[in-house]
Design a protein around this motif. Sequence first.
Motif, PDB file in Angstrom:
ATOM      1  N   ALA B 343       0.847  -1.192   0.000  1.00 65.47           N
ATOM      2  CA  ALA B 343       0.000   0.000   0.000  1.00 65.47           C
ATOM      3  C   ALA B 343       0.882   1.242   0.000  1.00 65.47           C
ATOM      4  O   ALA B 343       0.603   2.233  -0.669  1.00 65.47           O
ATOM      5  CB  ALA B 343      -0.900   0.003   1.238  1.00 65.47           C
ATOM      6  N   TYR B 344       1.966   1.136   0.763  1.00 62.66           N
ATOM      7  CA  TYR B 344       2.900   2.246   0.856  1.00 62.66           C
ATOM      8  C   TYR B 344       3.491   2.541  -0.523  1.00 62.66           C
ATOM      9  O   TYR B 344       3.486   3.669  -1.000  1.00 62.66           O
ATOM     10  CB  TYR B 344       3.997   1.860   1.846  1.00 62.66           C
ATOM     11  CG  TYR B 344       4.949   2.977   2.202  1.00 62.66           C
ATOM     12  CD1 TYR B 344       4.493   4.270   2.423  1.00 62.66           C
ATOM     13  CD2 TYR B 344       6.307   2.719   2.346  1.00 62.66           C
ATOM     14  CE1 TYR B 344       5.376   5.275   2.775  1.00 62.66           C
ATOM     15  CE2 TYR B 344       7.187   3.727   2.699  1.00 62.66           C
ATOM     16  CZ  TYR B 344       6.704   5.003   2.907  1.00 62.66           C
ATOM     17  OH  TYR B 344       7.577   5.985   3.248  1.00 62.66           O
ATOM     18  N   GLU B 345       3.952   1.469  -1.143  1.00 64.17           N
ATOM     19  CA  GLU B 345       4.594   1.643  -2.435  1.00 64.17           C
ATOM     20  C   GLU B 345       3.608   2.247  -3.442  1.00 64.17           C
ATOM     21  O   GLU B 345       3.935   3.189  -4.171  1.00 64.17           O
ATOM     22  CB  GLU B 345       5.116   0.301  -2.940  1.00 64.17           C
ATOM     23  CG  GLU B 345       5.925   0.456  -4.205  1.00 64.17           C
ATOM     24  CD  GLU B 345       6.687  -0.811  -4.565  1.00 64.17           C
ATOM     25  OE1 GLU B 345       6.844  -1.692  -3.692  1.00 64.17           O
ATOM     26  OE2 GLU B 345       7.125  -0.911  -5.710  1.00 64.17           O
ATOM     27  N   GLN B 346       2.408   1.699  -3.407  1.00 65.12           N
ATOM     28  CA  GLN B 346       1.416   2.179  -4.360  1.00 65.12           C
ATOM     29  C   GLN B 346       1.107   3.649  -4.119  1.00 65.12           C
ATOM     30  O   GLN B 346       1.048   4.455  -5.052  1.00 65.12           O
ATOM     31  CB  GLN B 346       0.151   1.337  -4.214  1.00 65.12           C
ATOM     32  CG  GLN B 346      -0.730   1.418  -5.449  1.00 65.12           C
ATOM     33  CD  GLN B 346      -2.081   0.785  -5.168  1.00 65.12           C
ATOM     34  OE1 GLN B 346      -2.286   0.172  -4.126  1.00 65.12           O
ATOM     35  NE2 GLN B 346      -3.002   0.927  -6.090  1.00 65.12           N
ATOM     36  N   ALA B 347       0.947   3.989  -2.836  1.00 67.79           N
ATOM     37  CA  ALA B 347       0.621   5.373  -2.499  1.00 67.79           C
ATOM     38  C   ALA B 347       1.762   6.300  -2.918  1.00 67.79           C
ATOM     39  O   ALA B 347       1.530   7.399  -3.423  1.00 67.79           O
ATOM     40  CB  ALA B 347       0.367   5.496  -0.999  1.00 67.79           C
TER      41      ALA B 347
END
Lengths: 359, 640
Positions: B343-347
């Motif tokens: 999720a972090y990477e995507q965000a």
Amino acid sequence: MHDQDSHDLTRIVDSLLMLVHEASEYQAEPEVRAILKEAVRALVGARRRLAVAADRYIVAVVGLTNVGKSTLLNALLGLELAPRRNGPCTAAPIEFTFGNELCVTVCYRGSLSRPSWRCEDVEAVHEKLTSLAADTAGRTSLALQQISVKAPVPLLGNGLVIADTPGFGAAQLGEDAGSHESALKSYLQNEISQVFWVVLAEQGIGKREKNFCDEFFADVCDDVIVTGAEDWEANDRQRFRQRYADAFGNRMPRFHFVSGLKGAEARRAKDAEALEAAGIPMLESRIRELADPAGRLAAVQNSLHQLAEDLTFWLARFRDRQRQPLRVWWRPDSWARWRATLSNHPLHKRLTEQLQVTE
Amino acid sequence: MNIIADHGKDLEWARQLRDLVDTRGDAVAAGEIDRAAAALEADCFVLAVLGKAKRGKSTLLNALLGRRDDAVAPIDKLPASSAISRIRWAEAEQATVAFRDGRRENIPFSRIRHYVTEEYNKENFKGVDALEISGPFSGLDHDLELVDTPGAGSIHEHHDAILHAFIPLADAVIFLVSARMPLDQDELELLHEVQAADVDKIFFVINRVDESSEQDVEDAIAHNIQLLQQIGVHVEKFHRISAKKAFQGDLEGSGVAALMAEIGQFLAHNKGRVLAERFQSRIRAAVQPVCQALAVQITSSRKTASELETELAKLREQKRAIESDRCLVEREFGLAWTRAADAYEQAVRQAKGIISSDLAKKISGTPQLDVTKLAKQLPTILRSSLDDELIPIAKRFEESARQACEKLQIAYPELSMGDFGEVVVRTNAGTTAITGSVGGVAAAATGIGLAAAGSAAATSIAAANAVALAATTTVAAPSVISGVLSVIPQLSILAPLATGSATVACPAAVTAMPLWVAMAGPVGWTLAGIGVLAVPFSWRVSKLRLKDKLAEATDEHIKTVFCQILEDKITAIRRMEKGILEEVRIGLDRQLGQIESAIVSAKDHRPTDEELKRLTGMAERLHGLLAGGSAPKAASSLLD
């Protein structure tokens, strides 16, 4: 004339920054990369100063709550403006600029209008500031962003701005927690050219304030003002320097020992000798030096030479230690580009000579 | 009130316990009982002066002792005290340095400063553990031990470690603040530590009242009381003193006389009670593991070889069950962690797109006339938009990572001692006994169950001992997992103190904990990287091309920044998952292994009937003693 100098210097710093930055990406040794990265940081600091050199030059006075920032400013500016201790205080910085008449202007966050009040005397300015603090205490909706005070103080010539910042470090609880500090942080990061860090002689420097310094203003702070040092002997001052030297590593700032209280008294009594004894004139001349555009450029030039020297010394030593006779430090195309920019400028020539040694 | 008789009973109780413990040859427990008994026998109340650096602790101490020089507690303009000094009354002057390695050395008073000050003993290179000082100090009650401590929150990290180790040994505390400065975060954290160590009585003292106006002192006290109220500390009274004036001889006018009177009053009425409480809690904490081990040994000895064989088989079977159970938990953790990282990477990727397009729009939408101005502002604009986008994302990730760790800690199989000395494993599915009891011997030895059964004092003493062993290293380099897991409960307690970001609110020892740092630090780490990469923007190119150049440079810059986050930071975060799991897994495996080998050895060495009889007798007596002692909070659940 000076515009041209500043322009050239900016170009030199920019292209040096690119040279070093590209080298830091280009080198394989982690140790070398780290050193080059550090040089990049130093250059970014120099760049940050140049960027604002042409316009306003803001010297911020920063320190823990109650170390005597306001008293020190009283002594420097000759204005009796210090608010009462433990009373309400604003979370906004107060900028002092030159003006022929006393005037207070207020900016609110997210609002266009900037109410302004002309003041008859210093007393009226003080009252205005106190009432502003009382009005806005605890009202986050009406967030003061900044207060400007114009005053006919000669020290503030040349576009110099001295900013009194809200103190940090005091325990805050509840909804307000952190509001003071975050306001201060954004101000320090975005608008400041130079920081005078005020510490109290008898309190020394604590871990938390050192961390705050490292995080938010270490790159623009060359001066630590030690207040309340009236009864400190030269020997004690030296020990103070030594005790905290380790904490600063290789970026050792100058320590100025002053007495804000004695200075403010002397200013009131117009006692030049006592003012001198309190260390205020010394500080004034340091501020003038910073405020003088030519002096600022000279300071940046000096720091570039120092950096180039330190860097080549380190790189040469690293090379000797590795016993590798020849090493290419710079990326060839970066070096060529560096050579091509402003190659007639005397500063550029000297820097090129310094940096070439390692080729 | 008959204090001596009360202590006599307690001491006799402890002596009997010690004799019993001694017959088992348990040196650790016996030593701890001896120390506690010696402290009680001396009938000596330990009153520590605590506070931030430069609050005037040593000055106050000298004044309390009635000293006119600072030989005993050296004073300096710079932070001075760097070690614990324990000061008591005696007819003759004596100062003894206790070194970390166990050496002791007598020194004259004039040399005390060579061991307890930062000036002469930098970073404690002399390895001083504590100083024991005694002398005919006029101001000191004969049964009071005053303790001078290093200040909290100075730049000298090891001072905080020393404080942390000492605080649980204090019976009461003088908490010194200054009228000059408002209470700060360091002081609240120090206070929190005092509370965590179960120290009930705190004398709040505000120093340097003579250097501020009456109104300022009044304001400062009101402010402090209100602040303390908010963290649940009720302050009856702030003593106003001027330690300096008192040191110069004016005890009455300085307010120190009133403070001494209050301390005297408190001691007269409560000393016996407080000492007895702290003594009993210490003794119980020391005896607890012995009881457990003994009970376990007895139950196991009553079993036949074949029963032990069955137990061993049961353990091995349970191990397999645990294995599958913990696999599940580990996978859940891994999943949660990966999800958070994803999720972090995507965000972050999204943020990159948003920032890129925003800035591109901004640049292309700027009228030609304003381009130079924009060029100047661009670094600031870029930084603030990076801030705005990235900080909330980082915060969200940190929160999910923290939750994943918390969940792992709660759900992971944990061994503890059951009521009958059997080893119990607590898993998601519930609690199961995994061995009859023989394993308990090993379990007690490895320290399982101590934390569960012992009182708060037990854990804090254990923690303090651990810290004392390696004062600086414990703080500087704790292991990743213990760091993370121990941070969590403290964080939630300290949450109301948070000044914006969690890390700022962590107590000193915790701030050094590495997970959040390893994860590239507290919220705001994104800034750190960006500052370094700030590539110049204001190349003076012709006005016509400036816009293109700007757009190009901006794009390049954003790319570099995000590349660093995506490649370096996120990769490191993903790796971290394995490290955390590995440590948790090794911890449990080691415990299980020890239990298994204990059962094996119990099977091989069977006690004779006579031995068994002796053990049973001993356990019965221990049980009786523990139940018989005046029973405060730390009642033994094990043998009831």
